[in-house]
Write a protein that holds these residues in place. Structure first.
Motif, mmCIF file in Angstrom:
data_model
loop_
_atom_site.group_PDB
_atom_site.id
_atom_site.type_symbol
_atom_site.label_atom_id
_atom_site.label_comp_id
_atom_site.label_asym_id
_atom_site.label_seq_id
_atom_site.Cartn_x
_atom_site.Cartn_y
_atom_site.Cartn_z
ATOM 1 N N LEU A 7 145.380 118.261 113.441
ATOM 2 C CA LEU A 7 146.457 117.286 113.307
ATOM 3 C C LEU A 7 145.777 115.949 113.050
ATOM 4 O O LEU A 7 144.993 115.477 113.864
ATOM 5 N N THR A 8 146.044 115.355 111.908
ATOM 6 C CA THR A 8 145.378 114.104 111.565
ATOM 7 C C THR A 8 146.399 112.992 111.425
ATOM 8 O O THR A 8 147.522 113.212 110.985
ATOM 9 N N ARG A 26 145.939 119.912 136.475
ATOM 10 C CA ARG A 26 145.204 118.725 136.897
ATOM 11 C C ARG A 26 144.117 118.304 135.920
ATOM 12 O O ARG A 26 143.600 117.195 136.013
ATOM 13 N N LEU A 27 143.767 119.150 134.943
ATOM 14 C CA LEU A 27 142.728 118.816 133.969
ATOM 15 C C LEU A 27 143.263 118.426 132.604
ATOM 16 O O LEU A 27 142.676 117.582 131.922
ATOM 17 N N LEU A 28 144.353 119.059 132.175
ATOM 18 C CA LEU A 28 144.835 118.902 130.812
ATOM 19 C C LEU A 28 146.351 118.804 130.757
ATOM 20 O O LEU A 28 147.048 119.278 131.660
ATOM 21 N N VAL A 29 146.828 118.234 129.664
ATOM 22 C CA VAL A 29 148.242 118.260 129.313
ATOM 23 C C VAL A 29 148.329 118.958 127.961
ATOM 24 O O VAL A 29 147.527 118.678 127.068
ATOM 25 N N LEU A 30 149.261 119.878 127.816
ATOM 26 C CA LEU A 30 149.448 120.618 126.573
ATOM 27 C C LEU A 30 150.820 120.289 126.006
ATOM 28 O O LEU A 30 151.816 120.346 126.725
ATOM 29 N N LYS A 31 150.861 119.941 124.732
ATOM 30 C CA LYS A 31 152.126 119.703 124.033
ATOM 31 C C LYS A 31 152.163 120.615 122.821
ATOM 32 O O LYS A 31 151.178 120.710 122.086
ATOM 33 N N ALA A 43 145.114 119.054 118.032
ATOM 34 C CA ALA A 43 144.661 117.685 118.262
ATOM 35 C C ALA A 43 144.138 117.615 119.696
ATOM 36 O O ALA A 43 144.668 118.268 120.596
ATOM 37 N N PHE A 44 143.084 116.843 119.866
ATOM 38 C CA PHE A 44 142.482 116.640 121.183
ATOM 39 C C PHE A 44 142.459 115.144 121.451
ATOM 40 O O PHE A 44 141.786 114.394 120.743
ATOM 41 N N ASP A 77 151.907 123.387 116.187
ATOM 42 C CA ASP A 77 151.081 122.206 116.367
ATOM 43 C C ASP A 77 150.817 122.096 117.862
ATOM 44 O O ASP A 77 151.755 122.067 118.668
ATOM 45 N N ILE A 78 149.547 122.067 118.228
ATOM 46 C CA ILE A 78 149.154 122.100 119.633
ATOM 47 C C ILE A 78 148.290 120.880 119.927
ATOM 48 O O ILE A 78 147.296 120.646 119.239
ATOM 49 N N MET A 79 148.658 120.128 120.935
ATOM 50 C CA MET A 79 147.931 118.929 121.314
ATOM 51 C C MET A 79 147.451 119.064 122.750
ATOM 52 O O MET A 79 148.238 119.362 123.644
ATOM 53 N N PHE A 80 146.149 118.855 122.956
ATOM 54 C CA PHE A 80 145.571 118.825 124.295
ATOM 55 C C PHE A 80 145.245 117.384 124.632
ATOM 56 O O PHE A 80 144.594 116.685 123.850
#
Length: 119
Positions: A7-8, A26-31, A43-44, A77-80
């Motif tokens: 994802l740019t 507690r480590l990550l959020v995923l959208k 996207a990270f 589309d996956i965003m961390f």
């Protein structure tokens, strides 16, 4: 990771960020958000509060390696988004946390090499 799988741009990031479904630990959020393509894009995001550029890039490399090791459904589309504790944990703990989020969201493809029991 190839450019087709990223994802740019801030428009794509903000679209997924505002309209996507959210899961967190507690480590990550995923959208996640469906993209109607034949591939998933990733996207990270690692904020400046996490650390300097070296630390932020280190976390992104680790997350790309996690996605290389797991099977994820296509067409999303996956965003961390990294949280503060994600830098200090062991890689396998980070992988387990990412797998947990992907599993809860339904994005994780379960391996089909289970052994059938004798009946």
């Amino acid at each position: 990771m190839q450019k087709d799988f990223r994802l740019t741009g801030s428009k794509q990031h903000s679209f997924v960020y505002t309209r996507g479904r959210t899961w967190s630990n507690r480590l990550l959020v995923l959208k996640t958000l469906p993209n109607e393509l034949d591939r998933s894009r990733y996207a990270f995001l690692v904020g400046r509060r996490i650390g300097n550029a070296v630390v932020r890039n280190y976390i992104k490399r680790r997350m790309r390696e996690v996605l290389r090791l797991v099977s994820v459904k296509t067409g999303w589309d996956i965003m961390f988004i990294a949280r503060r504790g994600s830098y200090k944990v062991d890689f396998w703990f980070l992988k387990k946390g990412a797998e947990q989020l992907l599993g809860r969201s339904g994005m994780l493809i379960q391996p089909s090499n289970t052994v059938e029991e004798d009946q």
